[in-house]
Design an enzyme around this catalytic site. Structure first.
Site, PDB file in Angstrom:
ATOM      1  N   HIS A  82     118.583  95.019  14.241  1.00 53.12           N
ATOM      2  CA  HIS A  82     117.251  95.257  14.810  1.00 53.12           C
ATOM      3  C   HIS A  82     116.755  93.988  15.505  1.00 53.12           C
ATOM      4  O   HIS A  82     116.297  94.026  16.657  1.00 53.12           O
ATOM      5  CB  HIS A  82     116.297  95.677  13.681  1.00 53.12           C
ATOM      6  CG  HIS A  82     114.880  95.874  14.111  1.00 53.12           C
ATOM      7  ND1 HIS A  82     114.304  97.119  14.206  1.00 53.12           N
ATOM      8  CD2 HIS A  82     113.899  94.987  14.459  1.00 53.12           C
ATOM      9  CE1 HIS A  82     113.051  96.999  14.601  1.00 53.12           C
ATOM     10  NE2 HIS A  82     112.776  95.698  14.755  1.00 53.12           N
ATOM     11  N   GLU A  83     116.851  92.849  14.810  1.00 48.63           N
ATOM     12  CA  GLU A  83     116.369  91.593  15.381  1.00 48.63           C
ATOM     13  C   GLU A  83     117.258  91.121  16.535  1.00 48.63           C
ATOM     14  O   GLU A  83     116.760  90.641  17.552  1.00 48.63           O
ATOM     15  CB  GLU A  83     116.294  90.518  14.292  1.00 48.63           C
ATOM     16  CG  GLU A  83     115.274  90.790  13.205  1.00 48.63           C
ATOM     17  CD  GLU A  83     113.851  90.834  13.725  1.00 48.63           C
ATOM     18  OE1 GLU A  83     113.572  90.225  14.773  1.00 48.63           O
ATOM     19  OE2 GLU A  83     113.014  91.493  13.088  1.00 48.63           O
TER      20      GLU A  83
ATOM     21  N   HIS B 206     116.356  92.805  19.778  1.00 46.72           N
ATOM     22  CA  HIS B 206     115.182  92.221  20.440  1.00 46.72           C
ATOM     23  C   HIS B 206     115.598  91.011  21.277  1.00 46.72           C
ATOM     24  O   HIS B 206     115.202  90.882  22.439  1.00 46.72           O
ATOM     25  CB  HIS B 206     114.154  91.767  19.397  1.00 46.72           C
ATOM     26  CG  HIS B 206     113.387  92.877  18.756  1.00 46.72           C
ATOM     27  ND1 HIS B 206     112.836  93.919  19.456  1.00 46.72           N
ATOM     28  CD2 HIS B 206     113.058  93.089  17.448  1.00 46.72           C
ATOM     29  CE1 HIS B 206     112.202  94.730  18.622  1.00 46.72           C
ATOM     30  NE2 HIS B 206     112.334  94.253  17.396  1.00 46.72           N
TER      31      HIS B 206
END
Length: 225
Positions: free
Chosen positions: A22-23, A26
């Site tokens: 998820h990170e 980004h």
């Protein structure tokens, strides 16, 4: 001991993968759209060690899974300088959506894997089935939670990027209080509710119906429903 290792790894590994990818998503999308802050800091990587917060990524999700059935956690936030993006307000939306989008794809892949393995074929396939179930749950909850339209969550950044200025600016000013609001709503209110005999479990109210709907959609999409 073997059963304990089986259960802990089947929970911890999917949670680590879900939160760290998820990170990383980004950072990757921000890099492609003009901001190389995360890239220069070595955060555009799928190496979990660069993203793990020992408590938020490992201990808390496992504790919550075994005690509540819900999973909540976080990784070290990926730094993004929105002012360096090619089109800051528009690109902020794509950077924010990259994390939940990655969780959705991981949930779909996990659902496909769940349908392909037979837990009766041995310990490896039994572990894959268990890990797939956890992965679906973790990724769907992370996706839905992060899409709550409150900064600094991804949904809040999306809302700030798409709403007219009259609504976007006041919402953006809530960012400094966003995590306090969430912690109060998801943890403090249920504690107070138990003291006075009321069900104030906001997490179940907010996350329950959309999580159930997304899981049902994934099952239909993958033919596992």
């Amino acid at each position: 001991m073997e059963e304990w290792i089986f259960r802990v790894t089947a929970v911890a590994l999917p949670a680590i993968i879900a939160i760290t990818l998820h990170e990383a998503a980004h950072g990757f999308v921000a890099w492609r759209l003009g901001d190389d802050t995360a890239y220069r800091l070595g955060r555009v990587t799928f190496n979990p060690l660069r993203h793990i917060d020992p408590f938020g990524t490992v201990l808390l999700p496992a504790l919550m899974y075994f005690t509540t059935g819900f999973v909540f956690g976080w990784a070290k936030p990926v730094p993004v300088n929105f002012g360096r993006l090619h089109h800051p307000r528009r690109d902020m939306v794509w950077v924010a959506l990259a994390g939940p989008g990655t969780n959705f794809l991981l949930a779909v892949v996990s659902a496909v894997l769940w349908g392909l393995v037979d837990p009766q074929n041995g310990i490896v396939e039994a572990w894959l089935r268990a890990a797939s179930e956890v992965s679906i749950l973790v990724n769907v909850i992370l996706m839905v939670f992060n899409l709550i339209p409150l900064p600094p969550l991804d949904g809040g950044r999306v809302a700030v990027g798409v709403l007219p200025n009259a609504l976007a600016f006041p919402l953006a000013r809530l960012e400094r209080f966003g995590m306090l609001i969430l912690l109060g709503a998801f943890f403090l209110l249920p504690m107070l509710g138990r003291e006075f005999g009321y069900d104030l479990n906001v997490m179940t109210w907010v996350l329950g119906p959309p999580v159930d709907a997304v899981i049902e959609f994934i099952q239909i999409l993958t033919g596992n429903g």
